[in-house]
Every structure is written in structure tokens, then in C-alpha cells.
Scaffold this motif. Structure first.
Motif, PDB file in Angstrom:
ATOM      1  N   UNK A   1      45.541  58.110  32.595  1.00 56.63           N
ATOM      2  CA  UNK A   1      46.807  57.443  32.904  1.00 56.63           C
ATOM      3  C   UNK A   1      46.997  56.280  31.925  1.00 56.63           C
ATOM      4  N   UNK A   2      48.240  55.832  31.803  1.00 59.82           N
ATOM      5  CA  UNK A   2      48.538  54.617  31.043  1.00 59.82           C
ATOM      6  C   UNK A   2      49.127  53.609  32.022  1.00 59.82           C
ATOM      7  N   UNK A   3      48.494  52.442  32.084  1.00 61.89           N
ATOM      8  CA  UNK A   3      48.940  51.385  32.998  1.00 61.89           C
ATOM      9  C   UNK A   3      49.316  50.143  32.195  1.00 61.89           C
ATOM     10  N   UNK A   4      50.243  49.353  32.731  1.00 62.09           N
ATOM     11  CA  UNK A   4      50.590  48.095  32.080  1.00 62.09           C
ATOM     12  C   UNK A   4      49.317  47.278  31.889  1.00 62.09           C
ATOM     13  N   UNK A   5      49.095  46.798  30.674  1.00 66.52           N
ATOM     14  CA  UNK A   5      47.866  46.068  30.357  1.00 66.52           C
ATOM     15  C   UNK A   5      47.662  44.883  31.289  1.00 66.52           C
ATOM     16  N   UNK A   6      48.750  44.211  31.625  1.00 65.02           N
ATOM     17  CA  UNK A   6      48.660  43.028  32.489  1.00 65.02           C
ATOM     18  C   UNK A   6      48.171  43.375  33.893  1.00 65.02           C
ATOM     19  N   UNK A   7      48.311  44.639  34.281  1.00 62.99           N
ATOM     20  CA  UNK A   7      47.940  45.050  35.643  1.00 62.99           C
ATOM     21  C   UNK A   7      46.674  45.906  35.669  1.00 62.99           C
ATOM     22  N   UNK A   8      46.034  46.074  34.506  1.00 61.64           N
ATOM     23  CA  UNK A   8      44.914  47.016  34.401  1.00 61.64           C
ATOM     24  C   UNK A   8      43.715  46.596  35.244  1.00 61.64           C
ATOM     25  N   UNK A   9      43.343  45.328  35.167  1.00 58.18           N
ATOM     26  CA  UNK A   9      42.146  44.885  35.906  1.00 58.18           C
ATOM     27  C   UNK A   9      42.332  45.059  37.412  1.00 58.18           C
ATOM     28  N   UNK A  10      43.542  44.766  37.898  1.00 56.08           N
ATOM     29  CA  UNK A  10      43.808  44.953  39.324  1.00 56.08           C
ATOM     30  C   UNK A  10      43.726  46.423  39.705  1.00 56.08           C
ATOM     31  N   UNK A  11      44.244  47.291  38.828  1.00 59.59           N
ATOM     32  CA  UNK A  11      44.183  48.736  39.088  1.00 59.59           C
ATOM     33  C   UNK A  11      42.733  49.201  39.170  1.00 59.59           C
ATOM     34  N   UNK A  12      41.901  48.736  38.258  1.00 59.26           N
ATOM     35  CA  UNK A  12      40.483  49.125  38.278  1.00 59.26           C
ATOM     36  C   UNK A  12      39.811  48.675  39.573  1.00 59.26           C
ATOM     37  N   UNK A  13      40.107  47.457  39.995  1.00 61.58           N
ATOM     38  CA  UNK A  13      39.538  46.952  41.253  1.00 61.58           C
ATOM     39  C   UNK A  13      39.993  47.800  42.436  1.00 61.58           C
ATOM     40  N   UNK A  14      41.287  48.129  42.467  1.00 60.88           N
ATOM     41  CA  UNK A  14      41.835  48.922  43.575  1.00 60.88           C
ATOM     42  C   UNK A  14      41.203  50.312  43.625  1.00 60.88           C
ATOM     43  N   UNK A  15      41.065  50.949  42.454  1.00 61.60           N
ATOM     44  CA  UNK A  15      40.460  52.286  42.412  1.00 61.60           C
ATOM     45  C   UNK A  15      38.996  52.249  42.847  1.00 61.60           C
ATOM     46  N   UNK A  16      38.277  51.227  42.392  1.00 59.57           N
ATOM     47  CA  UNK A  16      36.856  51.098  42.758  1.00 59.57           C
ATOM     48  C   UNK A  16      36.700  50.903  44.257  1.00 59.57           C
TER      49      UNK A  16
END
Length: 207
Positions: A171-186
Motif C-alpha cells: 500500500x501507499x500511505x501519506x508519509x505524515x501518517x505512516x508511523x500511526x498506520x504501522x502502530x495501528x496494524x501492529x
């Protein structure tokens, strides 16, 4: 994130017998902006005025305007104010005026030049340019459906899926939101996903 016009555009209107032709062009350097202004001046060398304004840089760091013979402050500055007010950048505006014989007065000139730019922007539409980062999500087959549903519910489009011993979703995610996405997926999948960050790209999204 920067906001600019969707495409280059020419917009023409008549105000009290004067022709106002607004040219908008996307540019990324002051040199390119000035080259475009000069090209319009050559193209419309018989016009009474070729008024210009431009903003360059992610935060409109470079701002320039020229009245090109109109009374000071009645043409270039109002055009620049429209670009600033609408938070647009990497954009040059040139409004060509063929005088129709009726004077507009200072207020009329301000409204005409600012309005010409505003109407041209509305006609072409806007895009925001966002930096996105590739995220590869490595998982067991049993997680594929749930992860796919989760990504869809989060508004993320699946760019690619590779099925080998395991499944890898890209997937491609907005860079500014990437760390939050990784935390949510984990958190959502209890650390069972292997997350790998890839390349970055700029994406245009219609506003």
C-alpha cells in the motif's frame, strides 16, 4: 503537502469592453515563472498590460507581482493576494488586458484582476500534492482477508499483492501518517505482520 491548480488553463472574460485573459501555469522555479511571463508578453505584445503574480515553494517562500503599467497596487498585488488567500503555490498567473475604452477606476481594476484569477482557478480546479511512502505488509495466508478489509476500511488502496510462501500486500500511505498506520496494524493484528518501508512518491489528489 502543497496545493496548486489541476492543470494549466486560459480563462477569458469581458469587463466594460476590456478583455481580460488569465493564463495560469504550474511552475516550480522563479526562472520558469519569469520565462512564462515573458512568453505571454511576446504572444500578447499588442495588449495594454500583461500583469503577473506568482508563488513558489512549499510554503509560498517566493512571492512576486507586477502591475505592468496599471496604477500601483491595483493589479499584480490583488492577483498575488488571491494566490496567498487560497494557499496556492508553484503557480504563475498572467492577466492580459486589452483596453476597451472605459476606465474602471482603482476599485474596478482590483476586482477585475483578482476576479480574473479567481474565476480561472475555479474553472480548472485544484489538487493537493502529497508525499506517500510504500509499505509492504508480509503475513500468513490466514490473515489476508482480515488485513485487506482493515486496509479498505482505513481508506487505503492495495497497490499490489504477491502470493508465495506468505502473502505480501503493498500500500501507499501519506508519509505524515505512516508511523500511526504501522502502530495501528501492529496493535490490530497482535504483532503478526512484518512491515517494511519502501520508496516515496508524490501523488496528486483532487480537492
Amino acid at each position: 503537502m502543497t496545493i496548486t491548480i489541476k492543470d494549466d488553463v486560459i480563462f477569458e472574460e469581458e469587463i466594460k469592453k476590456s478583455r481580460f485573459i488569465c493564463h495560469l501555469k504550474r511552475v516550480t522555479t522563479e526562472e520558469a515563472a519569469r520565462e512564462f511571463i515573458n512568453s505571454i508578453k511576446k504572444q500578447h505584445h499588442k495588449a495594454n498590460h500583461n500583469v503577473s503574480a506568482f508563488t513558489i515553494g512549499d510554503h509560498q517562500e517566493i512571492q512576486r507581482s507586477s502591475d505592468d503599467g496599471e496604477p500601483s497596487g491595483t493589479a499584480g498585488v490583488p492577483m498575488l493576494e488571491i494566490l496567498k488567500k487560497r494557499e496556492l503555490t508553484n503557480l504563475v498567473a498572467v492577466v492580459t488586458r486589452y483596453f476597451g475604452g472605459i476606465k474602471l477606476g482603482a476599485g474596478g481594476l482590483i476586482r477585475a484582476y483578482a476576479g480574473s484569477v479567481n474565476h480561472a482557478i475555479d474553472a480548472v480546479g485544484l489538487v493537493k500534492i502529497v508525499e506517500q511512502t510504500q509499505l509492504d505488509i508480509d503475513m500468513d495466508y490466514g490473515l489476508f482477508d482480515n488485513v485487506s478489509r482493515y486496509l479498505t476500511s482505513a481508506g487505503l488502496a492495495i497497490a499490489d499483492s504477491v502470493f508465495t510462501e506468505k502473502v505480501v500486500i503493498t500500500v501507499f500511505a501519506d508519509t505524515a501518517e505512516l508511523e500511526q498506520l504501522k502502530e495501528d496494524l501492529t496493535e490490530q493484528f497482535h504483532g503478526k505482520l512484518e512491515l517494511t518501508i519502501g520508496d516515496k512518491k508524490l501523488v496528486e489528489v483532487a480537492i
